[in-house]
Design an enzyme around this catalytic site. Sequence first.
Site, PDB file in Angstrom:
ATOM      1  CB  ALA A  22      -0.881  -0.018   1.246  1.00  0.00           C
ATOM      2  N   GLY A  29       0.626  -5.023   1.043  1.00  0.00           N
ATOM      3  CA  GLY A  29      -0.576  -5.102   0.200  1.00  0.00           C
ATOM      4  C   GLY A  29      -0.318  -5.810  -1.125  1.00  0.00           C
ATOM      5  CD  GLU A  67      -2.337  -7.524   3.120  1.00  0.00           C
ATOM      6  OE1 GLU A  67      -1.965  -6.371   2.809  1.00  0.00           O
ATOM      7  OE2 GLU A  67      -3.029  -7.762   4.118  1.00  0.00           O
ATOM      8  CD  GLU A  94       1.564  -5.557   5.748  1.00  0.00           C
ATOM      9  OE1 GLU A  94       2.415  -6.447   5.976  1.00  0.00           O
ATOM     10  OE2 GLU A  94       0.747  -5.642   4.821  1.00  0.00           O
TER      11      GLU A  94
END
Length: 261
Positions: free
Chosen positions: A67, A112, A115, A135
């Site tokens: 992200a 992300g 993911e 993260e």
Amino acid sequence: MSNYENILFEKKNGIATVTINRPTKLNALNRMVMRELDAVFTRIAEDSEVRVVILTGAGEKAFVAGADIGELATQTPTEGKEFSLWGQAVFNKIENLGKPVIGAINGYALGGGCELAMACTVRIASENARLGQPEVKLGILPGYGGTQRLPRLVGKGLALQLLLTGEQISGTDAFLIGLVNKVVPFAELMPTAEKMAQAMIANAPVALKFVMEAVHRGMEMPQAEGLFLEATLFGLSCTTEDMKEGTQAFLEKRPAQFKGR
Ligand code: CO8
């Protein structure tokens, strides 16, 4: 063919190739990319010409490096929760598209990005790929499904190790633990993904959809209920024209011509 700012979209011979195209930021997922991913997968879901999707990142360095940390840094708790839920919904759309999505992991797939890869139906990594959930190094935890999909793919122990250390692993190690289905040299990544896509396209579309439904939903159920779901979908598949065509073609020793009905 692309109407997007951060995504390239191509369609050829039943394969849609979606390329996240923000290479100067290692294809990091900012709001705009997430919005465009949502839009492109909505479009693909409705497009009967698309049978299989290949999802990859632009350039030779990254699939998606996570992200967008610049955006994350300024989020309030309420915005963080909402953005996480929205991102999860976008990734759920990819996971439940009803058509296979092949993640072609061409470099960093972190946070992300890992993911997103895990929301794909299957994953192929290039040898230069680096996967991980870093993260915790930023004081956060995965918010796009990493704590849920990673243990389902690699088992609880390895998932917790990766989630708690934030370590990066190579494409080869990702293959060894079952996080990716194949690892290939960089030059072979897209040809391998296309070959796998063609193998899927040769099969009956409704049968593919039911297989994915049975696996995705079945894994969230006790086995007895999963088996019942399987039997129900099996029965439903027996009502399709493609079932008649597939079995008849075998008996007549000819290739089947499936129509997705
Ligand atoms: N976000 C924003 N920008 C990024 C990101 C990112 N995740 N990753 C890389 N970039 C940018 C860099 O800032 C740099 O930009 P600029 O040239 O303008 O300075 C450019 O991409 C190139 O990156 P580097 O210079 O850092 O390239 P290196 O080869 O030196 O390093 C790395 C590559 C190791 C991949 C490094 O860029 C890195 O560590 N990136 C961050 C990886 C990371 O921590 N990812 C996880 C992010 S958190 C997350 O994904 C949470 C998901 C859930 C969110 C749920 C709710 C919103």
